[in-house]
Structures are given as C-alpha cells and as structure tokens.
Design a protein around this motif. Structure first.
Motif, PDB file in Angstrom:
ATOM      1  N   ILE B  54       0.866  -1.183   0.000  1.00  0.00           N
ATOM      2  CA  ILE B  54       0.000   0.000   0.000  1.00  0.00           C
ATOM      3  C   ILE B  54       0.902   1.232   0.000  1.00  0.00           C
ATOM      4  CG2 ILE B  54      -1.808   1.245   1.258  1.00  0.00           C
ATOM      5  CD1 ILE B  54      -2.419  -1.524   2.646  1.00  0.00           C
ATOM      6  N   ILE B  55       0.665   2.109  -0.952  1.00  0.00           N
ATOM      7  CA  ILE B  55       1.505   3.310  -1.065  1.00  0.00           C
ATOM      8  C   ILE B  55       0.602   4.543  -1.112  1.00  0.00           C
ATOM      9  CG2 ILE B  55       3.213   4.540  -2.475  1.00  0.00           C
ATOM     10  CD1 ILE B  55       3.934   1.762  -3.715  1.00  0.00           C
ATOM     11  N   ASP B  56       0.822   5.488  -0.191  1.00  0.00           N
ATOM     12  CA  ASP B  56       0.080   6.748  -0.222  1.00  0.00           C
ATOM     13  C   ASP B  56       0.935   7.815  -0.896  1.00  0.00           C
ATOM     14  OD1 ASP B  56      -2.170   5.732   0.938  1.00  0.00           O
ATOM     15  OD2 ASP B  56      -1.680   6.389   2.977  1.00  0.00           O
ATOM     16  N   LEU B  57       0.305   8.537  -1.804  1.00  0.00           N
ATOM     17  CA  LEU B  57       0.983   9.619  -2.523  1.00  0.00           C
ATOM     18  C   LEU B  57       0.335  10.935  -2.124  1.00  0.00           C
ATOM     19  CD1 LEU B  57       1.123   8.044  -6.097  1.00  0.00           C
ATOM     20  CD2 LEU B  57       2.916   8.045  -4.367  1.00  0.00           C
ATOM     21  N   THR B 126       9.265   6.572  -6.679  1.00  0.00           N
ATOM     22  CA  THR B 126       9.999   7.606  -5.949  1.00  0.00           C
ATOM     23  C   THR B 126      10.857   8.443  -6.898  1.00  0.00           C
ATOM     24  OG1 THR B 126      10.066   6.115  -4.062  1.00  0.00           O
ATOM     25  CG2 THR B 126      11.554   7.996  -3.986  1.00  0.00           C
ATOM     26  N   GLN B 127      11.510   7.746  -7.824  1.00  0.00           N
ATOM     27  CA  GLN B 127      12.371   8.423  -8.799  1.00  0.00           C
ATOM     28  C   GLN B 127      11.595   9.470  -9.592  1.00  0.00           C
ATOM     29  OE1 GLN B 127      13.906   5.593 -11.684  1.00  0.00           O
ATOM     30  NE2 GLN B 127      14.160   7.214 -13.205  1.00  0.00           N
ATOM     31  N   HIS B 128      10.379   9.107 -10.032  1.00  0.00           N
ATOM     32  CA  HIS B 128       9.607  10.032 -10.866  1.00  0.00           C
ATOM     33  C   HIS B 128       8.812  11.038 -10.044  1.00  0.00           C
ATOM     34  CE1 HIS B 128      10.639   8.218 -14.687  1.00  0.00           C
ATOM     35  NE2 HIS B 128      10.554   7.048 -14.088  1.00  0.00           N
ATOM     36  N   ALA B 129       8.581  10.729  -8.766  1.00  0.00           N
ATOM     37  CA  ALA B 129       7.764  11.621  -7.923  1.00  0.00           C
ATOM     38  C   ALA B 129       8.490  12.915  -7.594  1.00  0.00           C
ATOM     39  CB  ALA B 129       7.366  10.892  -6.646  1.00  0.00           C
ATOM     40  N   GLN B 130       9.820  12.821  -7.593  1.00  0.00           N
ATOM     41  CA  GLN B 130      10.612  13.965  -7.141  1.00  0.00           C
ATOM     42  C   GLN B 130      10.292  15.263  -7.888  1.00  0.00           C
ATOM     43  OE1 GLN B 130      14.654  12.595  -7.246  1.00  0.00           O
ATOM     44  NE2 GLN B 130      14.505  11.664  -5.215  1.00  0.00           N
ATOM     45  N   SER B 131      10.274  15.167  -9.224  1.00  0.00           N
ATOM     46  CA  SER B 131      10.094  16.406  -9.993  1.00  0.00           C
ATOM     47  C   SER B 131       8.667  16.948  -9.874  1.00  0.00           C
ATOM     48  CB  SER B 131      10.483  16.181 -11.451  1.00  0.00           C
ATOM     49  OG  SER B 131       9.791  15.080 -11.963  1.00  0.00           O
ATOM     50  N   PHE B 132       7.757  16.167  -9.282  1.00  0.00           N
ATOM     51  CA  PHE B 132       6.396  16.668  -9.043  1.00  0.00           C
ATOM     52  C   PHE B 132       6.197  17.037  -7.574  1.00  0.00           C
ATOM     53  CE2 PHE B 132       6.103  14.177 -12.900  1.00  0.00           C
ATOM     54  CZ  PHE B 132       5.174  14.845 -13.695  1.00  0.00           C
ATOM     55  N   SER B 133       7.286  16.945  -6.790  1.00  0.00           N
ATOM     56  CA  SER B 133       7.221  17.211  -5.345  1.00  0.00           C
ATOM     57  C   SER B 133       6.125  16.381  -4.670  1.00  0.00           C
ATOM     58  CB  SER B 133       6.964  18.689  -5.066  1.00  0.00           C
ATOM     59  OG  SER B 133       7.913  19.477  -5.714  1.00  0.00           O
ATOM     60  N   VAL B 134       6.017  15.127  -5.099  1.00  0.00           N
ATOM     61  CA  VAL B 134       5.029  14.225  -4.495  1.00  0.00           C
ATOM     62  C   VAL B 134       5.721  13.347  -3.461  1.00  0.00           C
ATOM     63  CG1 VAL B 134       3.567  12.216  -4.953  1.00  0.00           C
ATOM     64  CG2 VAL B 134       3.400  14.237  -6.414  1.00  0.00           C
ATOM     65  N   GLU B 135       5.103  13.256  -2.301  1.00  0.00           N
ATOM     66  CA  GLU B 135       5.646  12.445  -1.214  1.00  0.00           C
ATOM     67  C   GLU B 135       5.143  11.006  -1.365  1.00  0.00           C
ATOM     68  OE1 GLU B 135       4.696  11.854   3.493  1.00  0.00           O
ATOM     69  OE2 GLU B 135       4.279  13.829   2.640  1.00  0.00           O
ATOM     70  N   VAL B 136       6.080  10.043  -1.260  1.00  0.00           N
ATOM     71  CA  VAL B 136       5.740   8.619  -1.426  1.00  0.00           C
ATOM     72  C   VAL B 136       5.877   7.933  -0.079  1.00  0.00           C
ATOM     73  CG1 VAL B 136       6.351   6.475  -2.622  1.00  0.00           C
ATOM     74  CG2 VAL B 136       6.676   8.676  -3.779  1.00  0.00           C
ATOM     75  N   GLN B 137       4.774   7.397   0.422  1.00  0.00           N
ATOM     76  CA  GLN B 137       4.825   6.768   1.744  1.00  0.00           C
ATOM     77  C   GLN B 137       4.286   5.344   1.677  1.00  0.00           C
ATOM     78  OE1 GLN B 137       2.133   8.365   4.668  1.00  0.00           O
ATOM     79  NE2 GLN B 137       3.285   7.502   6.402  1.00  0.00           N
ATOM     80  N   GLU B 138       5.145   4.374   1.968  1.00  0.00           N
ATOM     81  CA  GLU B 138       4.672   2.990   2.042  1.00  0.00           C
ATOM     82  C   GLU B 138       3.955   2.793   3.365  1.00  0.00           C
ATOM     83  OE1 GLU B 138       7.624  -0.090   2.243  1.00  0.00           O
ATOM     84  OE2 GLU B 138       6.160  -1.645   1.792  1.00  0.00           O
ATOM     85  N   ARG B 139       2.792   2.115   3.326  1.00  0.00           N
ATOM     86  CA  ARG B 139       1.997   1.947   4.547  1.00  0.00           C
ATOM     87  C   ARG B 139       2.100   0.513   5.056  1.00  0.00           C
ATOM     88  NH1 ARG B 139      -1.704   5.822   5.802  1.00  0.00           N
ATOM     89  NH2 ARG B 139      -1.606   4.697   7.772  1.00  0.00           N
ATOM     90  N   ASP B 140       3.298   0.148   5.552  1.00  0.00           N
ATOM     91  CA  ASP B 140       3.433  -1.219   6.074  1.00  0.00           C
ATOM     92  C   ASP B 140       2.876  -1.344   7.487  1.00  0.00           C
ATOM     93  OD1 ASP B 140       5.434   0.173   7.260  1.00  0.00           O
ATOM     94  OD2 ASP B 140       7.083  -1.004   6.413  1.00  0.00           O
TER      95      ASP B 140
END
Lengths: 129, 351
Positions: B54-57, B126-140
């Motif tokens: 599960i990944i929250d963006l 994560t690699q592509h999220a950077q240029s959109f300033s999107v935070e990637v959080q895995e929900r373990d």
C-alpha cells in the motif's frame, strides 16, 4: 500427521503397494502424497496390458497445483485400472488407501524389489511434514 | 527468512498450508482449495492480502504526477473514493506492474501494488515523484483483507453497523478503508486497517461464518474471472496491448504524455486469448500452443476451473483470429477453444 497403514509397503516417491493373496499387487499413492499435492483434478493411468518396469513413469496425477508423474514401484503387467478416478479424481484425497487405488499389476516373476515398511516410510516423510 | 503478515498465527490456527509467495509466508489453502473456490463463488470468504504493498501519494501535483506515471488516466477519477485499474509502464511500453489507484483527496491518492514487485515499484515511483514534489509513503503499518462472494455485503453489514456501502470500484473510509474491489469476479470488498486491529476483525468475520480462503483459490477465481496475474500474464517484456489490457490504456486525450506512450505506437505482434480445453487434462503455464498455419505461442497461466469442471488458460499467440488451437501435453495433441475472457460470470460460463 498423515495416515500410514501398517499392512502396506511404500516407496520413497510416495506410492503404496499391497500384495494380494493371489500374488497380484495393488498400487496407490499415500495420504501424505495427496496432502502435498492438494485437490486432485485429473488422473492419467497406464493402459491395461502394458508392461511396466520399476520406476517407469506409469501415469500422471494432476492437482490444482501441479502435475506429478506416477512411478511404477514394481515390474509387471497392468491387469486393472481404477476407472472411477476418471470422473471422481477427488477420491484420491478422500480415500487414498481404499477407494482410490490406482492400478493392479501381475508382477514379473522374482521381480519384487525391496520396499519401505510403514515405519521406514514414516521416517522418510517426517522431515518434510 | 520470509516475511509474515499480522495474521500469520491466525492462519496456523485455521490449519493453513503455508507457502512462500513473493517473499511472504502465505496460506495456500486451509484444507481444500476447490472447496474454498466454491465457497467464494457461492457464498463468502476472506483472504489475507496484507502482503500487497500500500503506497500513499501526497502533494499538490499528485494527480498530474499520476497522469504521467500511469497508462490509464486518473482524470477519469472525478468522484472522491473512485478507483482505477492501470498498468505502470517503462519507456519501452513494458509492464512494470499493474495496480489499483484510489482517489481520496485532490492532494492524496492511494496505490495498491503487488508484493513481488514492491522494491522496483517503490524505486520507480519515488524516482519520478521527485520532480512533481510528491511524497511517497509505504503503509506497512496497514493490513489488507479481501471479503469476497455474493454474501460479502450481508456479512459485512452484520459486523459493522451503519457501514456505508461504496458503489462498485469505489472506496469509503474513516477508521478503516473499505473498497468495493477484488480479484475474484464476485461482489466483495477489500478492507484496509491497522495491523494491530486486523486479528480481531478476522476473528469477527470467522465468527459470522465467513471462511478463510487461501491464495490457491485466489488464483483459480481470478483466472475464471479473466484477470491477469503479474509475472505470469504480463511483465516488462510485453506491453499491455500484448497482455489483453488494451482497455486499460487511455490514449485520449492525445496530448497526455505518459511513460511508455511512444512505444505503444508500434503494432502489437501478439495477442492474449482465453483457452478452454476440449479434452481431459490440465493446461499449465509455459505449455506450447500451435495455431493454424504452424506458428506457435504459449500459455501464460493455466489451471483447472472448479466452476466449469474443465481446464482453462490464458495464452499469448501470434496476432490473428482463432477459433481453436492445439496444445501439446506430454506428447498428446489436445484441442482448446479460443475465447475472449472472462470465463465465468455470476457462477456460470460466459463465453
């Protein structure tokens, strides 16, 4: 723990062998084997009259999980196959030692190999259970 | 050592046969895979799918980011809670993974990706999220259950009073996240809740007669329902157009640039079909299929269909139209009917 009847002989590839009073032998797979295979859905048995050698691939058991070869533990001629398994392969899961015998052989003379006793078979599967 | 979900001991209590799946110790079945399959088709069962990632963006530009990352278009997600199935492609148009994305807020979307692809997915996102300033959080910290079957709604309502039932392919949430999605072809729910709540919830489900279902039945149910499995029916070597997933690629609007788009302009060389075996026997992955004219393809996943009582499969074939093909199993040539999946709808053959 799987059921391993005392009165049968076994192979390390999980077949059981019962020597009948008339000298013919009945072959099936063990309770342990059916547990490992999961639900049986298709069985391919040898044709009546076929001569089999020890460890010949004599049929195929297909479970939902995988296909497994059936190895012939004794050399001989196939004299009967359990046709009930065509339509109800699940008998192997329900009654591996009784209703779901697989085939019967008339052994080639002096061909009886050394098979495992129930105790030896239990030892051989204990590590994997 | 394989990872274990929060429910591992619950599976042992229900006599599960445990197997390694994507690095996780998971229940294959709890006695009979076929009975479990019928249970879901005819009544209701629960799967532990906590191994899934599960990944929250989060971020102001998360929608814009997802419109670039995914082959399907999240612009289609207009109502809060709506879900979308999509492939995530590499530049060559190959499928990195398939996933479900939920629209929660304009600045928050939730992704569910496969367990076996977790590491590469997280790295790619994560690699592509950077240029959109999107935070990637895995929900373990979260567990996930799938309650599936025609009686899923009834059982869940008896357990959670005032449960708002989301429309198909949508989710609602407060303390727990309840989505009307699944991988069985039946009505049902995927429920996401905290790891420390999931054991009680599992017990409550079992108490009202929902039976535990293993990954074995999950595989036969999804195949009957015509749903692909990542790693078998698709991977990075094939595009979604060659994997029966053309319907998930949004080419319109034409000015939307998404990763892999250019590579998808090439004409596909292969086609994915469904096979129904006309003889006795079981179709399995990697078996060779020969089509009229002698060209060959192969089965990507195959099994025994408990609902139909025959063997079914997906196969990737040279592009063309076929009514039937030959499959060679142990030197015997068998005949299979070619169909367009799914195989089963509402408990019956639908081809």
């Amino acid at each position: 723990m799987s059921e391993v009847p005392e009165n049968l002989k076994y192979t390390s590839s999980h077949e059981w062998v019962r020597v009948e009073q008339d000298g013919t032998v009945t072959i099936g797979i063990t309770d342990h084997a059916q547990h490992e295979l999961g639900d049986l859905v298709f069985v391919e048995l040898p044709e009546i009259g076929t001569h089999l050698e020890i460890e010949d691939a004599s049929g195929v058991l297909e479970s939902v999980k995988a296909a497994s070869d059936l190895y012939c533990p004794i050399a001989g001629k196939v004299i009967a196959i359990n046709t009930a398994l065509d339509d109800t392969p699940e008998l192997i899961n329900q009654s591996p030692y009784d209703k779901a015998w697989l085939f019967k052989l008339e052994p080639t003379e002096n061909s009886m190999p050394t098979l495992l006793t129930a105790t030896q078979y239990i030892e051989s599967i204990t590590n994997t259970e | 050592m394989a990872k274990k979900t929060a429910l591992y001991n619950k599976h042992l209590q229900s006599n599960a046969k445990i197997v390694n799946f994507g690095g996780w110790d998971m229940p294959l079945h709890y006695g009979s895979q076929i009975n479990e399959h019928h249970q879901v088709r005819q009544s209701v069962g629960v799967f532990d799918v906590s191994h899934m990632t599960i990944i929250d963006l989060k971020g102001q530009r998360v929608r814009e980011f997802l419109r670039y990352l995914l082959a399907n278009d999240v612009a289609r997600l207009k109502k809060t809670g709506k879900a979308l199935y999509s492939c995530m492609l590499n530049e060559q148009g190959g499928v990195i993974d398939d996933l479900i994305v939920y629209f929660q807020e304009e600045s928050k979307f939730r992704l569910i990706v496969n367990a076996g692809t977790r590491d590469k997915d997280l790295a790619w996102i994560t690699q592509h999220a950077q240029s959109f300033s999107v935070e990637v959080q895995e929900r373990d910290d979260l567990a996930m259950l799938a309650v599936q079957g025609p009686k899923a709604q009834e059982k869940l309502k008896s357990l959670i009073k005032d449960l708002p039932i989301p429309p198909p392919f949508s989710a609602v949430w407060n303390e727990i996240f309840v989505a009307r999605t699944g991988y069985t072809g039946e009505d049902g729910f995927e429920i996401i809740l905290a790891n420390d709540q999931v054991c009680d919830f599992w017990d409550n489900l079992l108490d009202v007669g929902v039976l535990p279902i293993g990954l074995g039945a999950r595989d036969t149910l999804r195949l009957e329902a015509g749903m692909n499995l990542y790693g078998e029916d698709m991977d990075e070597n094939y595009s979604p157009l060659e994997s029966g997933l053309a319907w998930t690629v949004a080419f319109k609007p034409e000015d939307r640039n998404f990763i892999g788009r250019n590579a998808l302009q090439a004409k596909p060389k292969q086609v994915m079909v469904g096979l129904v075996l006309q003889n006795k026997g079981i179709l399995r992955a990697h078996q060779t299929v020969s089509v009229e004219g002698g060209e060959i393809g192969y089965i990507t996943s195959g099994t025994f269909s408990p609902t139909l009582g025959v063997s079914i499969a997906f196969a990737r074939l040279p592009i063309g139209k076929y009514d039937q093909v030959n499959v060679t199993i142990r030197k015997k040539v068998l005949v299979a009917q070619v169909i367009t999946p799914p195989f089963v709808r509402q408990g019956k053959a639908c081809f």
